[in-house]
Design a protein around this motif. Structure first.
Motif, PDB file in Angstrom:
ATOM      1  N   SER A 166       5.487   7.654  -1.096  1.00 44.45           N
ATOM      2  CA  SER A 166       4.259   7.039  -1.586  1.00 44.45           C
ATOM      3  C   SER A 166       3.810   7.652  -2.908  1.00 44.45           C
ATOM      4  O   SER A 166       3.354   6.943  -3.809  1.00 44.45           O
ATOM      5  CB  SER A 166       3.145   7.178  -0.539  1.00 44.45           C
ATOM      6  N   LYS A 167       3.929   8.958  -3.018  1.00 41.20           N
ATOM      7  CA  LYS A 167       3.563   9.616  -4.280  1.00 41.20           C
ATOM      8  C   LYS A 167       4.442   9.109  -5.423  1.00 41.20           C
ATOM      9  O   LYS A 167       3.955   8.868  -6.546  1.00 41.20           O
ATOM     10  CB  LYS A 167       3.715  11.127  -4.134  1.00 41.20           C
ATOM     11  N   GLY A 208      -0.355   3.695 -10.285  1.00 42.51           N
ATOM     12  CA  GLY A 208      -1.539   3.922  -9.461  1.00 42.51           C
ATOM     13  C   GLY A 208      -1.712   2.874  -8.381  1.00 42.51           C
ATOM     14  O   GLY A 208      -0.929   1.917  -8.282  1.00 42.51           O
ATOM     15  N   HIS A 209      -2.753   3.062  -7.568  1.00 50.50           N
ATOM     16  CA  HIS A 209      -3.018   2.132  -6.479  1.00 50.50           C
ATOM     17  C   HIS A 209      -3.460   0.779  -7.022  1.00 50.50           C
ATOM     18  O   HIS A 209      -4.212   0.700  -7.980  1.00 50.50           O
ATOM     19  CB  HIS A 209      -4.108   2.704  -5.576  1.00 50.50           C
ATOM     20  N   ASP A 233       1.828   2.419  -2.482  1.00 54.65           N
ATOM     21  CA  ASP A 233       1.379   3.079  -3.716  1.00 54.65           C
ATOM     22  C   ASP A 233       0.136   3.937  -3.497  1.00 54.65           C
ATOM     23  O   ASP A 233      -0.428   4.481  -4.441  1.00 54.65           O
ATOM     24  CB  ASP A 233       1.102   2.034  -4.807  1.00 54.65           C
ATOM     25  N   HIS A 234      -0.306   4.076  -2.237  1.00 52.49           N
ATOM     26  CA  HIS A 234      -1.529   4.823  -1.912  1.00 52.49           C
ATOM     27  C   HIS A 234      -1.180   5.941  -0.925  1.00 52.49           C
ATOM     28  O   HIS A 234      -0.977   5.680   0.266  1.00 52.49           O
ATOM     29  CB  HIS A 234      -2.551   3.876  -1.296  1.00 52.49           C
ATOM     30  N   PRO A 235      -1.103   7.201  -1.374  1.00 46.58           N
ATOM     31  CA  PRO A 235      -0.698   8.315  -0.502  1.00 46.58           C
ATOM     32  C   PRO A 235      -1.585   8.523   0.727  1.00 46.58           C
ATOM     33  O   PRO A 235      -1.167   9.203   1.668  1.00 46.58           O
ATOM     34  CB  PRO A 235      -0.768   9.532  -1.437  1.00 46.58           C
ATOM     35  N   ASP A 245       0.806  -1.222   0.000  1.00 45.34           N
ATOM     36  CA  ASP A 245       0.000   0.000   0.000  1.00 45.34           C
ATOM     37  C   ASP A 245       0.835   1.266   0.000  1.00 45.34           C
ATOM     38  O   ASP A 245       0.296   2.366   0.149  1.00 45.34           O
ATOM     39  CB  ASP A 245      -0.962   0.012   1.198  1.00 45.34           C
ATOM     40  N   ASN A 278       3.447   5.513  -6.214  1.00 43.90           N
ATOM     41  CA  ASN A 278       2.160   5.538  -6.897  1.00 43.90           C
ATOM     42  C   ASN A 278       2.343   5.799  -8.383  1.00 43.90           C
ATOM     43  O   ASN A 278       1.710   5.150  -9.237  1.00 43.90           O
ATOM     44  CB  ASN A 278       1.265   6.596  -6.261  1.00 43.90           C
ATOM     45  N   TRP A 279       3.221   6.718  -8.707  1.00 47.66           N
ATOM     46  CA  TRP A 279       3.475   7.058 -10.114  1.00 47.66           C
ATOM     47  C   TRP A 279       4.210   5.918 -10.821  1.00 47.66           C
ATOM     48  O   TRP A 279       3.833   5.515 -11.930  1.00 47.66           O
ATOM     49  CB  TRP A 279       4.309   8.330 -10.184  1.00 47.66           C
TER      50      TRP A 279
END
Length: 242
Positions: free
Chosen positions: A83-84, A92-93, A65-67, A63, A87-88
């Motif tokens: 996290s940002k 994405g999440h 990948d989830h800000p 997780d 995520n990129w």
């Protein structure tokens, strides 16, 4: 699934699997087990508990990948910025980090770290213990600063205890890999599923009617309490004398 559910499933998975996994070669650093070739049930009580905490913390890693996830908020701006970026990079999440590739790569990376850089290994263990404690909600309700201090104190105390018992970390990579994998398995049981075979785009998911609805009543009122009882029961089963 929510953060505390992932952490509890990670702890339960380790407590359930550790005696079997301890039969793998070189999973324990104690020479007496290596010399005799007897590896089954080789983990000490301290190693079993340390592994449960590490696996619980590792079950939060996908997780990243989830800000807005627990892990992204745990260490302030540092983990939020990380996290940002993840995520990129992951698309994405519930992208690349929710896959078999990520679980295996993270486990192998942790195993390499444990065998190459003791300081880096110790930092990773401390961070994962702190993450596990944060995820299961240990702290002062409504007091972020107080909760952070409680987390830091407990994490430092637990790590000091593990050091005093000369806990070895030959199992670190396996605990991290299992934690990541159990996270992916849990999210496959929700309504959104996961791209387990990433980079293939197909998602493994249960039908909407039977998939777990993240954060809803079943997860919070039934699943989380059941997992809590399971963790306590497994601890009792593994640690109490026969």
């Amino acid at each position: 699934m929510m953060g505390h559910t992932h952490a509890l499933t990670g702890a339960a998975a380790w407590l359930g699997l550790a005696p079997v996994l301890s039969a793998l070669p070189l999973l324990n650093e104690s020479s007496r087990f290596i010399d005799t070739g007897i590896m089954a049930n080789a983990m000490s009580p301290a190693e079993l508990i340390a592994g449960a905490l590490v696996c619980a913390g590792a079950a939060m890693l996908p997780d990243l990948d989830h800000p807005s996830a627990t892990i992204a908020q745990t260490f302030g701006p540092v983990t939020w910025v990380l996290s940002k970026a993840v995520n990129w990079l992951a698309g994405g999440h519930r992208g690349a980090t929710h896959s078999l590739v990520f679980a295996v790569a993270t486990g192998l990376g942790a195993h390499w770290l444990a065998n190459t850089y003791p300081i880096g290994r110790d930092i990773m263990v401390v961070l994962l213990i702190g993450l596990a404690l944060r995820a299961i909600g240990i702290g002062i309700p409504g007091n972020k600063a107080g909760s952070a201090m409680v987390n830091i104190g407990l994490t430092a105390g637990l790590f000091a205890v593990f050091m005093s018992f000369t806990v070895g970390y030959a199992w670190l990579g396996l605990a991290v890999g299992v934690g990541c994998l159990i996270h992916v398995a849990g999210d496959c049981m929700t309504e959104r599923g996961c791209p387990v075979l990433w980079p293939m785009a197909v998602k493994f998911v249960l039908p909407w009617k039977i998939g777990i609805k993240t954060g809803q009543k079943f997860e919070q009122k039934i699943l989380a309490p059941v997992l809590s009882v399971a963790v306590v029961g497994l601890l009792y089963w593994r640690l109490m004398p026969a």
